[in-house]
Design a protein around this motif. Structure first.
Motif, PDB file in Angstrom:
ATOM      1  N   SER A 288       2.090 -16.438   5.809  1.00 58.84           N
ATOM      2  CA  SER A 288       3.178 -15.457   5.864  1.00 58.84           C
ATOM      3  C   SER A 288       2.641 -14.058   5.573  1.00 58.84           C
ATOM      4  O   SER A 288       1.623 -13.889   4.902  1.00 58.84           O
ATOM      5  CB  SER A 288       4.280 -15.811   4.857  1.00 58.84           C
ATOM      6  OG  SER A 288       4.936 -17.003   5.240  1.00 58.84           O
ATOM      7  N   LEU A 289       3.360 -13.062   6.101  1.00 52.72           N
ATOM      8  CA  LEU A 289       2.976 -11.660   5.927  1.00 52.72           C
ATOM      9  C   LEU A 289       4.129 -10.897   5.289  1.00 52.72           C
ATOM     10  O   LEU A 289       5.263 -10.964   5.765  1.00 52.72           O
ATOM     11  CB  LEU A 289       2.626 -11.026   7.277  1.00 52.72           C
ATOM     12  CG  LEU A 289       2.470  -9.506   7.303  1.00 52.72           C
ATOM     13  CD1 LEU A 289       1.279  -9.078   6.458  1.00 52.72           C
ATOM     14  CD2 LEU A 289       2.323  -9.005   8.729  1.00 52.72           C
ATOM     15  N   VAL A 290       3.834 -10.184   4.206  1.00 49.75           N
ATOM     16  CA  VAL A 290       4.825  -9.336   3.554  1.00 49.75           C
ATOM     17  C   VAL A 290       4.257  -7.921   3.500  1.00 49.75           C
ATOM     18  O   VAL A 290       3.198  -7.692   2.911  1.00 49.75           O
ATOM     19  CB  VAL A 290       5.155  -9.834   2.129  1.00 49.75           C
ATOM     20  CG1 VAL A 290       6.219  -8.939   1.493  1.00 49.75           C
ATOM     21  CG2 VAL A 290       5.627 -11.286   2.158  1.00 49.75           C
ATOM     22  N   HIS A 291       4.973  -6.977   4.124  1.00 54.92           N
ATOM     23  CA  HIS A 291       4.512  -5.585   4.111  1.00 54.92           C
ATOM     24  C   HIS A 291       5.708  -4.686   3.805  1.00 54.92           C
ATOM     25  O   HIS A 291       6.829  -5.164   3.570  1.00 54.92           O
ATOM     26  CB  HIS A 291       3.867  -5.215   5.457  1.00 54.92           C
ATOM     27  CG  HIS A 291       3.125  -3.918   5.400  1.00 54.92           C
ATOM     28  ND1 HIS A 291       3.152  -2.999   6.430  1.00 54.92           N
ATOM     29  CD2 HIS A 291       2.360  -3.363   4.415  1.00 54.92           C
ATOM     30  CE1 HIS A 291       2.404  -1.951   6.090  1.00 54.92           C
ATOM     31  NE2 HIS A 291       1.921  -2.148   4.870  1.00 54.92           N
ATOM     32  N   VAL A 292       5.477  -3.398   3.789  1.00 55.29           N
ATOM     33  CA  VAL A 292       6.477  -2.422   3.368  1.00 55.29           C
ATOM     34  C   VAL A 292       6.475  -1.243   4.339  1.00 55.29           C
ATOM     35  O   VAL A 292       5.628  -1.156   5.228  1.00 55.29           O
ATOM     36  CB  VAL A 292       6.166  -1.911   1.946  1.00 55.29           C
ATOM     37  CG1 VAL A 292       6.319  -3.018   0.930  1.00 55.29           C
ATOM     38  CG2 VAL A 292       4.756  -1.331   1.882  1.00 55.29           C
ATOM     39  N   ALA A 293       7.432  -0.345   4.150  1.00 56.46           N
ATOM     40  CA  ALA A 293       7.434   0.938   4.864  1.00 56.46           C
ATOM     41  C   ALA A 293       7.672   2.038   3.843  1.00 56.46           C
ATOM     42  O   ALA A 293       8.390   1.835   2.857  1.00 56.46           O
ATOM     43  CB  ALA A 293       8.527   0.952   5.936  1.00 56.46           C
TER      44      ALA A 293
ATOM     45  N   ASP B 198       0.810  -1.219   0.000  1.00 58.00           N
ATOM     46  CA  ASP B 198       0.000   0.000   0.000  1.00 58.00           C
ATOM     47  C   ASP B 198       0.846   1.274   0.000  1.00 58.00           C
ATOM     48  O   ASP B 198       0.736   2.105  -0.898  1.00 58.00           O
ATOM     49  CB  ASP B 198      -0.991  -0.001   1.166  1.00 58.00           C
ATOM     50  CG  ASP B 198      -0.374  -0.460   2.469  1.00 58.00           C
ATOM     51  OD1 ASP B 198       0.867  -0.552   2.577  1.00 58.00           O
ATOM     52  OD2 ASP B 198      -1.145  -0.737   3.419  1.00 58.00           O
ATOM     53  N   VAL B 199       1.730   1.436   0.986  1.00 57.53           N
ATOM     54  CA  VAL B 199       2.526   2.665   1.061  1.00 57.53           C
ATOM     55  C   VAL B 199       3.858   2.543   0.335  1.00 57.53           C
ATOM     56  O   VAL B 199       4.629   3.500   0.266  1.00 57.53           O
ATOM     57  CB  VAL B 199       2.767   3.080   2.534  1.00 57.53           C
ATOM     58  CG1 VAL B 199       1.454   3.376   3.219  1.00 57.53           C
ATOM     59  CG2 VAL B 199       3.535   2.006   3.287  1.00 57.53           C
ATOM     60  N   ASN B 200       4.132   1.370  -0.207  1.00 52.88           N
ATOM     61  CA  ASN B 200       5.340   1.144  -0.996  1.00 52.88           C
ATOM     62  C   ASN B 200       5.130  -0.115  -1.826  1.00 52.88           C
ATOM     63  O   ASN B 200       4.057  -0.711  -1.794  1.00 52.88           O
ATOM     64  CB  ASN B 200       6.579   1.038  -0.097  1.00 52.88           C
ATOM     65  CG  ASN B 200       7.817   1.655  -0.739  1.00 52.88           C
ATOM     66  OD1 ASN B 200       8.035   1.502  -1.936  1.00 52.88           O
ATOM     67  ND2 ASN B 200       8.607   2.357   0.058  1.00 52.88           N
ATOM     68  N   SER B 201       6.156  -0.552  -2.539  1.00 58.65           N
ATOM     69  CA  SER B 201       5.993  -1.664  -3.472  1.00 58.65           C
ATOM     70  C   SER B 201       6.554  -2.970  -2.929  1.00 58.65           C
ATOM     71  O   SER B 201       7.455  -2.986  -2.081  1.00 58.65           O
ATOM     72  CB  SER B 201       6.687  -1.328  -4.797  1.00 58.65           C
ATOM     73  OG  SER B 201       8.086  -1.159  -4.591  1.00 58.65           O
ATOM     74  N   ILE B 202       6.009  -4.067  -3.454  1.00 63.36           N
ATOM     75  CA  ILE B 202       6.506  -5.411  -3.166  1.00 63.36           C
ATOM     76  C   ILE B 202       6.853  -6.047  -4.506  1.00 63.36           C
ATOM     77  O   ILE B 202       6.037  -6.025  -5.446  1.00 63.36           O
ATOM     78  CB  ILE B 202       5.461  -6.265  -2.434  1.00 63.36           C
ATOM     79  CG1 ILE B 202       5.151  -5.688  -1.051  1.00 63.36           C
ATOM     80  CG2 ILE B 202       5.939  -7.715  -2.304  1.00 63.36           C
ATOM     81  CD1 ILE B 202       3.998  -6.382  -0.342  1.00 63.36           C
ATOM     82  N   ARG B 203       8.048  -6.619  -4.590  1.00 60.39           N
ATOM     83  CA  ARG B 203       8.487  -7.290  -5.811  1.00 60.39           C
ATOM     84  C   ARG B 203       8.892  -8.726  -5.473  1.00 60.39           C
ATOM     85  O   ARG B 203       9.733  -8.950  -4.601  1.00 60.39           O
ATOM     86  CB  ARG B 203       9.675  -6.554  -6.443  1.00 60.39           C
ATOM     87  CG  ARG B 203       9.327  -5.121  -6.883  1.00 60.39           C
ATOM     88  CD  ARG B 203       8.366  -5.144  -8.051  1.00 60.39           C
ATOM     89  NE  ARG B 203       8.002  -3.814  -8.520  1.00 60.39           N
ATOM     90  CZ  ARG B 203       6.894  -3.182  -8.175  1.00 60.39           C
ATOM     91  NH1 ARG B 203       6.035  -3.759  -7.328  1.00 60.39           N
ATOM     92  NH2 ARG B 203       6.610  -1.991  -8.652  1.00 60.39           N
ATOM     93  N   VAL B 204       8.279  -9.674  -6.154  1.00 64.16           N
ATOM     94  CA  VAL B 204       8.572 -11.095  -5.951  1.00 64.16           C
ATOM     95  C   VAL B 204       9.048 -11.657  -7.286  1.00 64.16           C
ATOM     96  O   VAL B 204       8.359 -11.529  -8.302  1.00 64.16           O
ATOM     97  CB  VAL B 204       7.336 -11.869  -5.459  1.00 64.16           C
ATOM     98  CG1 VAL B 204       7.664 -13.345  -5.272  1.00 64.16           C
ATOM     99  CG2 VAL B 204       6.801 -11.260  -4.157  1.00 64.16           C
ATOM    100  N   GLY B 205      10.217 -12.291  -7.299  1.00 61.65           N
ATOM    101  CA  GLY B 205      10.803 -12.797  -8.531  1.00 61.65           C
ATOM    102  C   GLY B 205      10.135 -14.065  -9.032  1.00 61.65           C
ATOM    103  O   GLY B 205       9.020 -14.410  -8.648  1.00 61.65           O
ATOM    104  N   ALA B 206      10.847 -14.797  -9.873  1.00 64.70           N
ATOM    105  CA  ALA B 206      10.335 -16.026 -10.485  1.00 64.70           C
ATOM    106  C   ALA B 206      10.695 -17.237  -9.633  1.00 64.70           C
ATOM    107  O   ALA B 206      11.766 -17.289  -9.027  1.00 64.70           O
ATOM    108  CB  ALA B 206      10.913 -16.185 -11.886  1.00 64.70           C
TER     109      ALA B 206
END
Length: 277
Positions: free
Chosen positions: A104-109, A88-96
């Motif tokens: 699991s939880l993945v968040h940003v700052a 939401d406030v930044n990006s998440i990038r997940v590769g191949a």
């Protein structure tokens, strides 16, 4: 589904429809005294701040996961049941070829106190164990994060590194390539072995293949599911040795056969039915 089953299913649909009609009538009778009930329907993929997740066609997103906002998920990756990826406030990038396992939880700052922007970046062929928490951190290619591990803001797990299960990696920590860290707070334990590296590679490959099975299962229609139930019941108690003695030959229906690549190294994959897993 047999004739009786279809009849019962149809009657059930009528009853549900009647219930909805009765509810609408009750709302009308209550008039201005009616208190609306807010029902939230789960959305697996959701836009936030006009940013929509970009997901590869062959990636698997479990139906009860939640992927929202500025999220990119690469080819052959998988996000399993109960996971949340909140960009939401930044990006998440997940590769191949990466797997983010159940709960699991993945968040940003947005940024840290020094003004550094803190997205979350996960590389290729990474394994994130069950119930891990990744917050505004970077996990490079072919790294492994154990079950229940917590990675805080600014953490970098370098290529081919391992974070042990249940570990807490403090803010700004860098886990060097080829090292195993564990504990609370996490610290260096030992060097990664060849067996560790092979295990990480196998984990990524296994989950990529397993995701294909779950994706296929989740895409089945009601009729297909009912057909498989009947086939399992029919083949459940068969005695192959006895049947071969009396000349009866039965082949397992293709609907009950798992692909060979689900179990690496298993040469008898063609004979393994879904009911035996």
């Amino acid at each position: 589904m047999g004739t009786l089953g279809r009849a019962i299913y149809t009657v059930g649909s009528w009853i549900r429809g009647t219930g909805k009609a009765v509810d609408r009538l009750g709302v009308a009778l209550q008039g201005s005294n009616y208190i609306p009930e807010q029902v939230t329907r789960h959305r697996t993929i959701m836009s936030v701040f006009e940013k929509e997740p970009m997901i590869s066609k062959d990636a698997f997103i479990a139906p009860c996961a939640a992927v929202m906002g500025d999220v990119l998920i690469g080819q052959g990756s998988s996000v399993w049941y109960g996971c949340i990826l909140r960009g939401d406030v930044n990006s998440i990038r997940v590769g191949a070829g990466t797997n983010i396992q159940d709960n699991s939880l993945v968040h940003v700052a947005k940024f840290n106190l020094g003004g550094k922007v803190l997205p979350t970046i996960i590389g290729d062929n990474v394994t994130i164990g069950h119930s891990a928490v990744l917050h505004a951190c970077t996990v490079e290619d072919s790294a492994f994060v154990g079950m229940g591990a917590v990675l805080l803001d600014g953490v970098v797990v370098e290529k081919n590194a391992i974070v042990g299960a249940g570990s807490l990696v403090k803010q700004g920590t860098r886990v060097p390539s080829g090292e195993v860290w564990a504990g609370n707070p996490a610290k260096f334990i030992r060097k990664v072995t060849e067996e560790d590296t092979a295990s990480i590679e196998q984990s990524a490959n296994t989950y990529t293949n397993l995701a294909q099975v779950h994706a296929a299962e989740n895409s089945k229609t009601f009729d297909e599911i009912e057909l498989e139930k009947l086939l399992r019941k029919k083949f459940k108690n068969r005695d192959e040795e006895y049947e071969s003695m009396i000349g009866v030959v039965r082949e397992i229906p293709p609907e009950l056969i798992l692909p060979e690549n689900i179990f690496p190294g298993n040469k008898s994959g063609n004979n393994k039915a879904v009911s035996s897993v």
